[in-house]
Write an enzyme that holds these catalytic residues in place. Sequence first.
Site, PDB file in Angstrom:
ATOM      1  N   GLY A 130       2.109   8.507   2.359  1.00 14.70           N
ATOM      2  CA  GLY A 130       1.332   7.225   2.495  1.00 14.70           C
ATOM      3  C   GLY A 130      -0.028   7.354   3.255  1.00 14.70           C
ATOM      4  N   GLU A 131      -0.304   8.389   3.700  1.00 17.53           N
ATOM      5  CA  GLU A 131      -1.501   8.371   4.449  1.00 17.53           C
ATOM      6  C   GLU A 131      -2.428   9.548   4.093  1.00 17.53           C
ATOM      7  OE1 GLU A 131      -0.662   6.583   8.742  1.00 17.53           O
ATOM      8  OE2 GLU A 131       0.937   7.667   7.629  1.00 17.53           O
TER       9      GLU A 131
END
Lengths: 208, 741
Positions: free
Chosen positions: B706-707
């Site tokens: 996600g990051e």
Amino acid sequence: MAEKDTYLIDGSNRRWFLKQSSALTGLLLAPPLVATSAQSTQRQPTVPPSGKRAITLRINKKTYKIDVEPRETLLDVLRERLDLTGTKKGCDHGQCGACTVHVDGRQSNACLMLAVMHQHQEITTIEGLAPSKSQLHPLQAAFVKHDGYQCGFCTPGQIMSGVAIIRQGHANSPDEIREWMSGNICRCAAYRGIVEAIGSVQKEGKTV
Amino acid sequence: MAKKLIGDPIDRIDGTQKVTGSARYSADVKRPGLVHGVLVMSTVANGTIQTLDTTETLRLPGILAVMSHTNAPKLGGMDKNKSGETASDRVLHVFQDNLVHYNNQPIAMVIADTFEQAVEGASLVRVTYATEPVKPGLPTSTDKPLTPPRLPRVDDQVDTTRGDVKKGMAGAASTLEATYKTPTQFHNALEPHAVLSFWEGDKLTMYTTTQGISGYQKRVAELFGMPKENVRVITQYLGGGFGSKGTTFSQAMLGPMAAKLVGKPVKLVLKREHMFGMVGSRSATVQTMNVGATADGQLTAMTHDTLAQTSAFDEFMEPAGTITRMLYACPNLATTHKFIKANVGSTSPMRAPGEAPGVFALECAIDEMADKLKIDPLQFRLKNYAEEDPHRNRPFSSKSLRECYQQGADQFGWSKRAKQPRATRDGNYLVGMGMATTVYPVNRGESTAMVRLNTDGTVRLETGTQDLGTGTFTIMNQLAAEVLGLSPDQVTLGAGDSKYPEAVGSGGSRTTVTTGSAVTQAAQEVLKKAKKMAYSDKKSPLYAVAEAEIEAKNGRLESKSDPKKGESFTSLLKRNGNKPIEATTLSKSGAEKETHSMSAFGAIFVEVRVDEALGEVRISRMLGNIAAGKIVNAKTAKSQILGGMVWGVSMALHEYAALDTRNARIMNPNLAEYHVPVNADIRDIDAIFIDEADETVNPAGVKGIGEIGIVGTVSAIANAIYHATGKRHYDLPITVEKLIG
């Protein structure tokens, strides 16, 4: 193009003015600011009556007769009064595009429109796009296939804008799609999927 | 059978709902008797409320109440309202006193029959304050920097030293010192925070916007001073979060407090401008890097000193130095973290907290050092490649960064990059290429999942996770189906509701790592039980066949050596009491946490075109090459990485909160003036996953994605702009006025 856009800009200005003037009304009631607001007083329209108006709206080929306050936006009427919650409120100021609907076929920000001003027009929301309950509109199907979304919150607005630009002939290249779709913010940034979805439907030449 | 490393690109299970508008997000939920709340915000940054005049408001029709510190329900658990151990426990402003700590702080709420009445009512509340001097945030703050008590991840030390930095610098042939500035940013998920709350006796139900149903439930319960069983939290659809819905912020309490006050269901939706303060921000940072290296490109020493800001009432530290500790094999290294206190809303985690601003500084400094040494920036990184984690002195569970560099360079055409900056021109554009390493640690929490194999061969999966838009709901079904040899559409999912087994909050790229592991383990447990059932069932074709010899495929259990020998789950279960097989598994880290270092790695390549006369920068090409263990769904995973990379574009070129330092008020609290990328800002963008098998990292074999997309992109863009123009930029975002000339 300019003529088409005039409508939106006009709507925007009116809404802005109403919001602005209600803020000014607020300021006028605060004693210390009264003296400095003389000029604003002249521009201030009459305070909207708290009474309601009986109006008739055509939405998704259905006729709705409803009593609304003149200050109710089309977006809030759709969402809060008619339970058509597919149209989203992302900013309420015409900046994000999440509330995009079609009004007489033109993509429009429902948050910048007052419901009382859009009687006798054909309004289409995301709920009215698919040909039937069991069948998706080609662009809806393309958004699923090309993953033209993540959280899905901006998606109804993206799809309504996408359908409009295909119909208007503004989806002939990825660059043209990017330009015409730039009024719809996707914070998840599924922009590539959005461009691919719109491009694929345009290329297939399907009637949208 | 070899496990698939890149999973099928199946469509999202909630896709149809999302494209037809039938998906009900929290603000779309209806309830009989529903009334509307609208917040009143402070217009000063520091002081006390003297008077709060509601006369005009209460004269309007439809107004039910104005809730403020004068009449708000008292909360039994206010002693818990302090900065907690975890990043998500922040101090809330819930009308228990008359203090104002920041501008645009919620101070009252108008509750009315209609939204319009509440909006008008809120505009008529008159407030006077006794004000005190304002402490502005970075970079103008002159407050004394303090050492924070902790970093958001409890395992991370605040300051670190290894080797002898002084000696390392003395032994360097070349050194550089540079200071990097990053601005305050606001998450701005497109869905404003919303909460619909209603009470039935002492039981509270909330349809709300949260990245962490279980944490939200606990936080609300503890602040009310009630058992968490009495709070039900539902998030069926979430319109993005990026961290701002990971922390349970004030609206989570104000909504149900208002519902209690008026005795009706209350819907509270934040206005866009309310999302610039009360629901967290990425702290501005000022980071100083010192780098020393030998003439042939060996790092001898590095220091990374971070100054960030926290709110006057809180103590959240942006952990910008943590990646510097582990990314390169540098023997002498020191990192520090300090913050100043300011009259701003809580700083809090925002997509890749620490890593995003920290790796911007680190990877720009590495690029500049490579340039100083006249070494290709990619070669310089390879020269200092860390085979083991130099901070923790442990092996990596897996690290395929070399492959990412290689494949990325090949695909992007890195070898064609001009040796000198400012050497490539195309008409009015200066063209440049830049790259950076990207990285994100594997963060694993605790989750429970229940898997039930039904007698009709379908599977029910239940876990109290949430789907931020990442595809969680889709890939949880894929993980369960894969273990049981089923098609994902044979799995139905119960999630997004605190009535399901407790799952970790979706932040720090934890969800697939943690909840995905729970789902995998629960499904494995069910499979094991089914195999055992067949083993001991004389009527089964697999009677007395050893567990290891059986595999699940197409809804059947089969002998590996003789696939014809086997039977469907349905027939097995029917013969054995016609009852489902069920398993509930709590999943958490094991010994690997102490023995290995675990991170996802990647390389980001960017080509920019800069028109100096216009200050215009266009990103013509972007490529991310990511190695993050097993990729469960190639389609949703790619969207995750691309989305992260666009966040990198945003941080590098667009986003910043403009602060009026006189009154610590954000001057651009709207999507017209707080710029995020639109469609036309993004051109040729791609992400490629590198096959990476990792049996150590967790049962699902996955790392979070996600990051990692944002982390390296910011510096890759800044480095590309340097390569195009020959000018370094140290201050984000790199906007028109900085590019001109």
